[in-house]
Scaffold this motif. Structure first.
Motif, PDB file in Angstrom:
ATOM      1  N   LYS A  26      -8.212   5.278   5.370  1.00 33.46           N
ATOM      2  CA  LYS A  26      -7.455   5.448   4.131  1.00 33.46           C
ATOM      3  C   LYS A  26      -7.524   4.191   3.270  1.00 33.46           C
ATOM      4  CE  LYS A  26      -4.184   8.869   5.824  1.00 33.46           C
ATOM      5  NZ  LYS A  26      -2.805   9.157   6.192  1.00 33.46           N
ATOM      6  N   ALA A  27      -7.471   3.034   3.905  1.00 34.37           N
ATOM      7  CA  ALA A  27      -7.557   1.775   3.155  1.00 34.37           C
ATOM      8  C   ALA A  27      -8.915   1.660   2.473  1.00 34.37           C
ATOM      9  CB  ALA A  27      -7.320   0.586   4.084  1.00 34.37           C
ATOM     10  N   TRP A  74       0.838  -1.191   0.000  1.00 36.88           N
ATOM     11  CA  TRP A  74       0.000   0.000   0.000  1.00 36.88           C
ATOM     12  C   TRP A  74       0.872   1.240   0.000  1.00 36.88           C
ATOM     13  CZ3 TRP A  74      -3.063   1.863   4.753  1.00 36.88           C
ATOM     14  CH2 TRP A  74      -4.114   2.689   4.353  1.00 36.88           C
ATOM     15  N   THR A 104       0.843   4.370  -1.276  1.00 37.01           N
ATOM     16  CA  THR A 104       0.433   5.771  -1.220  1.00 37.01           C
ATOM     17  C   THR A 104       0.568   6.403   0.163  1.00 37.01           C
ATOM     18  OG1 THR A 104      -1.070   5.334  -3.040  1.00 37.01           O
ATOM     19  CG2 THR A 104      -1.401   7.381  -1.836  1.00 37.01           C
ATOM     20  N   PRO A 105      -0.124   5.923   1.205  1.00 34.64           N
ATOM     21  CA  PRO A 105      -0.005   6.596   2.505  1.00 34.64           C
ATOM     22  C   PRO A 105       1.274   6.259   3.262  1.00 34.64           C
ATOM     23  CG  PRO A 105      -1.558   4.804   2.668  1.00 34.64           C
ATOM     24  CD  PRO A 105      -1.154   4.890   1.218  1.00 34.64           C
ATOM     25  N   ALA A 140     -11.941   3.603  -4.358  1.00 29.69           N
ATOM     26  CA  ALA A 140     -11.651   4.447  -5.536  1.00 29.69           C
ATOM     27  C   ALA A 140     -11.676   3.664  -6.845  1.00 29.69           C
ATOM     28  CB  ALA A 140     -10.331   5.176  -5.352  1.00 29.69           C
ATOM     29  N   ASP A 166     -10.907   4.088   1.604  1.00 29.32           N
ATOM     30  CA  ASP A 166     -10.948   5.078   0.524  1.00 29.32           C
ATOM     31  C   ASP A 166     -10.174   4.592  -0.699  1.00 29.32           C
ATOM     32  OD1 ASP A 166     -12.433   6.664   2.209  1.00 29.32           O
ATOM     33  OD2 ASP A 166     -10.784   8.060   2.660  1.00 29.32           O
ATOM     34  N   ASP A 167      -8.984   4.029  -0.471  1.00 30.83           N
ATOM     35  CA  ASP A 167      -8.165   3.539  -1.586  1.00 30.83           C
ATOM     36  C   ASP A 167      -8.820   2.351  -2.280  1.00 30.83           C
ATOM     37  OD1 ASP A 167      -6.321   5.492  -1.160  1.00 30.83           O
ATOM     38  OD2 ASP A 167      -4.723   4.168  -0.455  1.00 30.83           O
TER      39      ASP A 167
END
Length: 109
Positions: free
Chosen positions: A94-95, A10, A12-13, A101, A97-98
């Motif tokens: 966040k997970a 993962w 991105t964050p 998407a 949301d990702d």
């Protein structure tokens, strides 16, 4: 190490957090160097010279220690200021949301 593993799954964050952890690690390394130098100055046999010759170095090291300690505490508070539960909730949000998407993009197409 944990961030390296998570970063592969993962990216991105985790990337920003990894940079912050690396920055804190660098600051802590510099602070350790200051502690080692101060210990050498205080060692028996005065390996770096007599106190009258190392007075300025002692002052500079003390100033550096104060500045680095403050910076380390600030960076650590930014990284670890949240409770574990709050950090887990943020990470889960966040997970979600990702993961949502790509699903929402597929619906739109």
């Amino acid at each position: 190490m944990h961030l390296s593993l998570l970063g592969r799954l993962w990216p991105t964050p985790i990337k920003a957090r990894r940079k912050a952890v690396d920055k804190l690690g660098e600051l802590l390394g510099e602070l350790h160097d200051v502690f080692v130098m101060r210990a050498l100055l205080a060692a028996d046999g005065e390996p770096l010279g007599p106190p009258e010759d190392t007075k300025l170095l002692r002052r500079l090291l003390k100033r550096s220690e104060k500045s680095l300690s403050k910076a380390c505490l600030t960076e650590a508070a930014d990284l670890f200021g949240d409770s574990p539960k709050r950090s887990a909730r943020k990470l889960a949000r966040k997970a979600r949301d990702d993961l949502a998407a790509p699903h929402e993009e597929a619906k739109a197409a």
